[in-house]
Design an enzyme around this catalytic site. Sequence first.
Site, PDB file in Angstrom:
ATOM      1  N   ASN A  42     -11.944 -11.771   1.602  1.00 42.85           N
ATOM      2  CA  ASN A  42     -10.843 -10.848   1.847  1.00 42.85           C
ATOM      3  C   ASN A  42     -11.354  -9.410   1.873  1.00 42.85           C
ATOM      4  O   ASN A  42     -12.302  -9.044   1.175  1.00 42.85           O
ATOM      5  CB  ASN A  42      -9.702 -11.027   0.835  1.00 42.85           C
ATOM      6  CG  ASN A  42     -10.108 -10.879  -0.607  1.00 42.85           C
ATOM      7  OD1 ASN A  42     -11.210 -11.232  -1.007  1.00 42.85           O
ATOM      8  ND2 ASN A  42      -9.203 -10.342  -1.423  1.00 42.85           N
ATOM      9  N   GLU A  44      -9.685  -5.665   1.658  1.00 39.96           N
ATOM     10  CA  GLU A  44      -8.492  -4.855   1.429  1.00 39.96           C
ATOM     11  C   GLU A  44      -8.663  -3.467   2.032  1.00 39.96           C
ATOM     12  O   GLU A  44      -9.748  -3.070   2.441  1.00 39.96           O
ATOM     13  CB  GLU A  44      -8.212  -4.762  -0.083  1.00 39.96           C
ATOM     14  CG  GLU A  44      -7.851  -6.102  -0.681  1.00 39.96           C
ATOM     15  CD  GLU A  44      -7.496  -6.028  -2.156  1.00 39.96           C
ATOM     16  OE1 GLU A  44      -6.951  -7.002  -2.656  1.00 39.96           O
ATOM     17  OE2 GLU A  44      -7.788  -4.992  -2.799  1.00 39.96           O
ATOM     18  N   GLU A  55      -9.424 -16.254   4.849  1.00 37.98           N
ATOM     19  CA  GLU A  55      -9.307 -17.284   5.879  1.00 37.98           C
ATOM     20  C   GLU A  55      -9.342 -16.666   7.274  1.00 37.98           C
ATOM     21  O   GLU A  55     -10.024 -17.149   8.181  1.00 37.98           O
ATOM     22  CB  GLU A  55      -7.987 -18.060   5.716  1.00 37.98           C
ATOM     23  CG  GLU A  55      -7.813 -18.723   4.381  1.00 37.98           C
ATOM     24  CD  GLU A  55      -7.075 -17.832   3.375  1.00 37.98           C
ATOM     25  OE1 GLU A  55      -7.411 -16.630   3.247  1.00 37.98           O
ATOM     26  OE2 GLU A  55      -6.163 -18.344   2.712  1.00 37.98           O
ATOM     27  N   CYS A  82      -1.964 -17.977   2.179  1.00 43.77           N
ATOM     28  CA  CYS A  82      -0.642 -17.356   2.356  1.00 43.77           C
ATOM     29  C   CYS A  82       0.021 -17.935   3.614  1.00 43.77           C
ATOM     30  O   CYS A  82      -0.609 -18.641   4.406  1.00 43.77           O
ATOM     31  CB  CYS A  82      -0.780 -15.836   2.451  1.00 43.77           C
ATOM     32  SG  CYS A  82      -1.432 -15.244   4.033  1.00 43.77           S
ATOM     33  N   CYS A  85      -1.771 -17.068   6.976  1.00 41.17           N
ATOM     34  CA  CYS A  85      -3.010 -17.818   7.182  1.00 41.17           C
ATOM     35  C   CYS A  85      -2.709 -19.278   7.490  1.00 41.17           C
ATOM     36  O   CYS A  85      -3.418 -19.907   8.292  1.00 41.17           O
ATOM     37  CB  CYS A  85      -3.924 -17.705   5.968  1.00 41.17           C
ATOM     38  SG  CYS A  85      -4.719 -16.087   5.857  1.00 41.17           S
TER      39      CYS A  85
END
Length: 120
Positions: A42, A44, A55, A82, A85
Site C-alpha cells: 500500500n 498512502e 492489491e 476492501c 479491490c
Amino acid sequence: MTDRELYERAVEAAANAYAPYSNFHVGAALLLRDGRVVTGANVENASYPLGVCAERAALSRAVAEGVKPGEVEAIGITASPCGGCRQWLLEFRLDRVAFMHEGELLVRTPAELVPDSFEL
Ligand SMILES: [Zn+2]
C-alpha cells in the site's frame, strides 16, 4: 506455489509499504499463470483518498508488465481486501483470493467476495 507460500510473499512485500499516516502496512502477491509472482504494497498520500491499496498496486504493476485479465491465478494478501479491490480482483478473473482474517488464512473466489456483482 501454495496459497500459504503466496501469503508469505505478501508478508514480505508489506515491509515496503509507504503508510506514514495509518502505519497499517499491507502486502499483496500475485501468482501469474506462468508461475511469476508480482508483489505490491500500500502507498498512502497526505491527500488520503489518493492512497493505493497493496492489491491494486500489485495489479497495476502486473499490467505495466503486460499482464491481462485472466492471466492471474491467485493473490495472497496480508489483510481482508476492501470493496474496491474486490471489484478489481473480480475484473481480473482470479481463481483464488487468499487473505488473512482474524488469524486465519481464508481462500475465496472473487465472486464469493463480490456477490451479485456489477459487470459491463
Ligand atoms: Zn483495497
